[in-house]
Enzyme design. Structure first.
Site, short mmCIF file in Angstrom:
data_model
loop_
_atom_site.label_atom_id
_atom_site.label_comp_id
_atom_site.label_asym_id
_atom_site.label_seq_id
_atom_site.Cartn_x
_atom_site.Cartn_y
_atom_site.Cartn_z
N ASP A 31 0.84 -1.20 0.00
CA ASP A 31 0.00 0.00 0.00
C ASP A 31 0.87 1.24 0.00
OD1 ASP A 31 -2.39 -1.28 0.15
OD2 ASP A 31 -2.56 -1.14 2.32
N LYS A 53 -3.38 4.13 -2.99
CA LYS A 53 -3.81 5.38 -3.60
C LYS A 53 -2.58 6.26 -3.78
CE LYS A 53 -7.47 6.45 -1.14
NZ LYS A 53 -8.24 7.24 -0.19
N MET A 169 -8.42 7.59 10.12
CA MET A 169 -9.08 8.21 8.97
C MET A 169 -9.82 9.46 9.42
SD MET A 169 -10.19 4.63 7.22
CE MET A 169 -10.02 3.67 8.70
N1 SAH Z 1 -3.60 -0.49 9.52
C1 SAH Z 1 -3.25 0.89 9.78
C2 SAH Z 1 -4.42 1.82 9.61
C3 SAH Z 1 -5.00 1.83 8.22
S1 SAH Z 1 -6.31 2.96 8.03
C4 SAH Z 1 -2.63 1.01 11.16
O1 SAH Z 1 -2.67 0.04 11.95
O2 SAH Z 1 -2.06 2.04 11.48
C5 SAH Z 1 -5.47 4.40 7.47
C6 SAH Z 1 -5.49 5.46 8.55
O3 SAH Z 1 -4.49 5.21 9.51
C7 SAH Z 1 -5.16 6.86 8.05
O4 SAH Z 1 -6.30 7.49 7.53
C8 SAH Z 1 -4.71 7.55 9.32
O5 SAH Z 1 -5.80 7.92 10.12
C9 SAH Z 1 -4.02 6.42 10.04
N2 SAH Z 1 -2.57 6.47 9.84
C10 SAH Z 1 -1.79 5.58 9.22
N3 SAH Z 1 -0.49 5.92 9.30
C11 SAH Z 1 -0.46 7.08 10.00
C12 SAH Z 1 0.58 7.94 10.44
N4 SAH Z 1 1.87 7.68 10.17
N5 SAH Z 1 0.25 9.04 11.15
C13 SAH Z 1 -1.03 9.31 11.44
N6 SAH Z 1 -2.06 8.53 11.05
C14 SAH Z 1 -1.78 7.44 10.34
#
Ligand code: SAH
Length: 369
Positions: A31, A53, A169
Site C-alpha cells: 500500500d 492510492k 481516517m
Molecule cells: N492499519 C493501519 C491503519 C489503516 S487505516 C494502522 O494500523 O495504522 C489508514 C489510517 O491510519 C489513516 O487514515 C490515518 O488515520 C491512520 N494512519 C496511518 N499511518 C499514519 C501515520 N503515520 N500518522 C497518522 N495517522 C496514520
C-alpha cells in the site's frame, strides 16, 4: 501469503519478522502508506506491486487486490502483502485474510506497530496513563462521513472522562466527530490532538482542546494520513514530545548503506534515514520517492551522477542539501548545478556525522530567526 504490518511509517518500526518475510519474498504487494517501509536492500528480483492510492491515480479496487494475492500464491510464489500499521487494524486486512482462506491459500499474519499508538507516542501522547486513562478506543472516524449513519457510539464514548479515543481516517471526519462528542455532553475543554504522518520525517501535530481542534487543524492545514487523539493524556504532549525536540527531527537523508556509523549517528539525532547503495534497487527507488528528502550524503562523483539521474527520473523538485565527503563528489555536484553543497571530511564517520548535525542545526536556527 504473509500479511505483514509495515508499521506507522518510520522504516525502523517494521518488525524483525516482517523484514525477514520481505527479504525472502518472491512478490510484494504494498500500500502507499507502507511504501516508505520497504527495505531498500530488497533483492532486485522481487516483484513489486503497488496497489495504494497515489496522488492522481485511483486506488486498485479491493477485489482486484484479493485476486492478485490469490493469483500470485497459486503461481507458487512467496507473497508478502505489506500493509500500513497493523494488518488487522482498519485497512481491510481481515477481508484479505478471509478471501485467502476462502480460496484455500495458506497465510499468516505478522502484526505491526499500529499508527494510533505509535503516532500518538511520537507526538508526546501516552494512550494510557495510570489514574488518567484506563482504556483506549481505536475507532474509524470515516464513519462520520457516511450518509447511512454511524456504527460508532459517539454518545457512549462522550461519557467517559478517563479514556483515550483514537480516530483513524480522521482528517476530513474531524469536525463531524467533534460535533457528535460535544452534542453528547463531552467537555469542550478535553485535551485533543491531531497527528499527521506520525513517526515519519514529515510528522506534524496540533495540540488543542476538543472544541478548538477542528479550527486549529484547519489553520495548520493538516491532511491525511492523520489521526486524532482525544482524552486527558493529550495534556502531556508538551512535556513528552521528545521526538520533535531531537536536533534532526524532520530531516530525511539518503545515506550510503555501507556508512553504518554515520547512519546510526544521524538516526540517533532524529533524522529519518534512507540507506542507499548505487545503482538503486526498485524498492529503494520507491522508498526515496515516498517523502521529500532534505539531504543526501554522497562520497564520489559516481554517486553524485547516480543520484542526479534518479532525481530526474523521479521528478523530485524539492531542494535538498548535498553533503559531499570527497573532492570529486563536490566538483561533480557543482558541475551538475546542485546549489546546496556542503563539503565535509568523510574520513571519520563519527566526526562527519557531528559536522552534518551541527550544520543542519545551524541552518534550522537560521530559518527560525
Ligand atoms: N492499519 C493501519 C491503519 C489503516 S487505516 C494502522 O494500523 O495504522 C489508514 C489510517 O491510519 C489513516 O487514515 C490515518 O488515520 C491512520 N494512519 C496511518 N499511518 C499514519 C501515520 N503515520 N500518522 C497518522 N495517522 C496514520
Amino acid at each position: 501469503v504473509s500479511l505483514v504490518g509495515a508499521g506507522p511509517g518510520d522504516p525502523g518500526l517494521l518488525t524483525l519478522r516482517g523484514r525477514e518475510r520481505l527479504l525472502a519474498a518472491d512478490a510484494v504487494v504494498y500500500d502507499r502508506l507502507a511504501a516508505g517501509a520497504l527495505p531498500t536492500d530488497l533483492p532486485a528480483n522481487v516483484e513489486l506491486h503497488g496497489v495504494g492510492k497515489e496522488a492522481g491515480h485511483h486506488p486498485v479496487p479491493q477485489e482486484e487486490i484479493n485476486a492478485l494475492l490469490v493469483r500470485l500464491a497459486r503461481e507458487g510464489k512467496r507473497v508478502v502483502r505489506l500493509k500500513g500499521g497493523d494488518p488487522y487494524v482498519f485497512g481491510r486486512g481481515g477481508e484479505e485474510a478471509e478471501c485467502l482462506a476462502a480460496a484455500g491459500v495458506g497465510f499468516e499474519v505478522v502484526p505491526g506497530v499500529t499508527s494510533g499508538i505509535a503516532a500518538a507516542a511520537l507526538a508526546g501522547i501516552p494512550v494510557t496513563h495510570r489514574r488518567e486513562a484506563v482504556q483506549v478506543t481505536l475507532l474509524t472516524a470515516h464513519e462520520c462521513a457516511k450518509s447511512d449513519g454511524t456504527q460508532v457510539r459517539w454518545d457512549l464514548l462522550a461519557q467517559d472522562p478517563n479514556a483515550t479515543l483514537v480516530g483513524y481516517m480522521g482528517a476530513s471526519a474531524l469536525p463531524g466527530a467533534v460535533a457528535r462528542l460535544l452534542a453528547a455532553g463531552m467537555s469542550p475543554g478535553t485535551p485533543a490532538a491531531m497527528v499527521e504522518q506520525g513517526t515519519t520525517s514529515a510528522q506534524r501535530s496540533v495540540i488543542s482542546t476538543l472544541a478548538s481542534l477542528p479550527d486549529a487543524v484547519k489553520r495548520a492545514g493538516l491532511k491525511a494520513p492523520a489521526l486524532f487523539v482525544i482524552g486527558p493524556t493529550v495534556r502531556h504532549a508538551d512535556t513528552l514530545n521528545w521526538s520533535i525536540r531531537r536536533p534532526l527531527a524532520g530531516e530525511r537523508l539518503a545515506v550510503p548503506t555501507e556508512a553504518v556509523e554515520l547512519r546510526t549517528a544521524l538516526e540517533e539525532a532524529g533524522a529519518e534515514i534512507v540507506p542507499v547503495s548505487w545503482p538503486v534497487t526498485s524498492a529503494a527507488r520507491i522508498v526515496l520517492g515516498a517523502r521529500p528528502l532534505t539531504g543526501c550524503i554522497v562520497r564520489s562523483a559516481a554517486e553524485v551522477e547516480a543520484f542526479d539521474e534518479e532525481r530526474s527520473a523521479c521528478g523530485w523538485d524539492s531542494p535538498w542539501t548535498a553533503w559531499c565527503l570527497r573532492n570529486d563528489a563536490t566538483e561533480r555536484a557543482r558541475q551538475r548545478g546542485w546549489t546546496r553543497i556542503e563539503v565535509v571530511d568523510g574520513t571519520d564517520e563519527r566526526a562527519c556525522a557531528a559536522d552534518v548535525i551541527a550544520a543542519l542545526v545551524t541552518a534550522r536556527d537560521r530559518r527560525a530567526l
